[in-house]
Design an enzyme around this catalytic site. Structure first.
Site, short mmCIF file in Angstrom:
data_model
loop_
_atom_site.label_atom_id
_atom_site.label_comp_id
_atom_site.label_asym_id
_atom_site.label_seq_id
_atom_site.Cartn_x
_atom_site.Cartn_y
_atom_site.Cartn_z
N GLN A 89 0.87 -1.15 0.17
CA GLN A 89 0.03 0.01 -0.06
C GLN A 89 0.84 1.36 0.21
OE1 GLN A 89 -2.72 -0.56 3.49
NE2 GLN A 89 -3.74 -2.25 2.42
N HIS A 153 -1.13 0.02 5.56
CA HIS A 153 -1.49 1.15 6.63
C HIS A 153 -0.54 2.21 6.71
CE1 HIS A 153 -4.35 -2.10 8.30
NE2 HIS A 153 -4.78 -2.00 7.17
N GLU A 245 -14.84 4.75 10.10
CA GLU A 245 -15.00 5.74 11.11
C GLU A 245 -14.93 7.17 10.60
OE1 GLU A 245 -13.91 3.52 15.04
OE2 GLU A 245 -13.05 5.41 14.60
N TYR A 266 -10.90 -9.33 10.91
CA TYR A 266 -11.04 -10.33 9.74
C TYR A 266 -11.23 -11.63 9.93
CZ TYR A 266 -9.34 -6.02 7.11
OH TYR A 266 -9.38 -4.84 6.51
#
Length: 374
Positions: A89, A153, A245, A266
């Site tokens: 990522q 992340h 959120e 998960y």
């Protein structure tokens, strides 16, 4: 107007804009919305910001920074961008202009940096030359600590506050428990001065915790914007299996991840709901199923008058823009503007159009405007 837009053939090689704009339209609660391809040929575009002349600076996750002119022409890669770890990522992430850009031409970049056998998010700045072809004197002003082996992340959005302080959102790099430790930068929002130094009024200065931290206990924040009236930072955060959120990060507060969440792991394992742990700062809104928020802006233009004051959030798994109606600090309603593509970032154009970056190997910038009456 920058000279690159006057004499681009001499100063910067631009790819020709698309000759066929893929016109389409979608439904919204306030009427039909026209969608056209404004620019294309971008590899996983990640972040964008407007220059004073109306051109866009756009990052590509593999490590390129480009200019997109007012007619959609995409430049050659800008020189002087730091080496990035384009893996998982990670890569070249967000871009922001210094509040005094008109005088100092300083551009800020966040990116994943390989170091010490691991990787972490870093922030640096350099001067964009008058031709718009190179960054010079690039320097790193902040490094997330620690670096870890994960490629997940990284965060990361860059937002300047009205007082000139820079907020940087940082993911917990898949190290869930570390997000509960305020002595590191994993899963935090940090607040620094424009040169990377620590503001004296940060909540952990002189206390137990990393001086740069504003808030902690976050998972992976890839959306951030200032409320146009209050100047307060709002963020949208990716949850696990459910539980994305919408937050207002509070100074010195622990936002709870992974001790609490509105989603599950998960594996399906339950996580206590935030309401069971009032010592943690709770979200003001959550999404299950997830929208996978990435990039957002408060709309303030005239082109979509009914959207003024709404949050426009890029949705990766939602494959569109999530329009959230805000009433004070509450969500009054929402809808998904279905674009059929993963949306990585959303920015407002100077004329009030909405620009959306698609997260694709052959990525595009889509332009949304009110559809003409039939």
């Amino acid at each position: 107007m920058l000279r690159i837009l006057i004499a681009s053939s001499l100063l910067l090689a631009f790819a020709a804009p698309s000759t066929t704009l893929a016109q389409d339209s979608i439904d919204s609660e306030t009427g039909r919305v026209a969608v056209e391809t404004f620019a294309e040929g971008l590899e996983h575009p990640w972040g964008a910001t407007y220059l004073p002349d109306g051109a866009l600076l756009v990052t590509e996750r593999p490590g390129r920074l480009r200019l997109v002119s007012t007619d959609g022409a995409v430049s050659d890669p800008i020189d002087g961008v730091p080496d990035v770890l384009a893996s998982g990522q990670g890569g070249l992430l967000d871009v922001a202009l210094d509040p005094d850009f008109a005088n100092n031409r300083t551009v800020y970049l966040s990116y994943s940096e390989e170091r010490g056998g691991g990787a972490a998010t870093s922030v640096g700045r350099g001067r964009l030359d008058e031709n718009g072809s190179a960054l010079s004197n690039f320097e790193v002003i902040f490094r997330q600590e620690p670096a870890v082996s994960s490629r997940l992340h990284y965060g990361s959005r860059l937002v300047f506050a009205p007082d000139g302080k820079l907020f940087v959102t940082l993911g917990e790099r898949g190290q869930m428990r570390e997000a509960q430790d305020p002595n590191n930068h994993l899963g935090t929002t940090v607040r620094i001065n424009s040169d990377g130094s620590v503001p004296d009024d940060n909540p952990f200065v002189g206390k137990d915790g990393a001086d740069e931290i504003w808030s902690y206990g976050h998972r992976n924040v890839q959306s951030a914007a200032l409320h146009p009236q209050t100047g307060v930072l709002w963020t949208a955060e990716m949850g696990p299996l459910g539980g994305d959120e919408l937050n207002i990060p509070q100074a010195g507060r622990n936002h709870g991840w992974p001790e609490v969440s509105w989603g599950r792991h998960y594996s399906g394992e339950r996580i206590p709901d935030p309401s069971t742990r009032p010592e943690f700062a709770d979200a003001i809104h959550s999404w299950t199923p997830v929208i996978s928020p990435s990039g957002m802006t408060f709309y303030s233009g005239d082109m979509f008058a009914d959207w003024r004051g709404d949050l426009l959030i890029g949705g990766l798994s939602a494959e569109g823009i999530v329009r959230v109606r805000i009433d004070g600090k509450q969500v009054a309603g929402e809808e998904v503007l279905a674009l059929g593509r993963r949306i990585r970032d959303v920015v407002q154009a100077p004329d009030g159009a909405v620009m959306a970056l698609t997260d694709e190997p052959a990525g595009k910038i889509l332009r949304l405007t009110p559809a003409a009456s039939q």
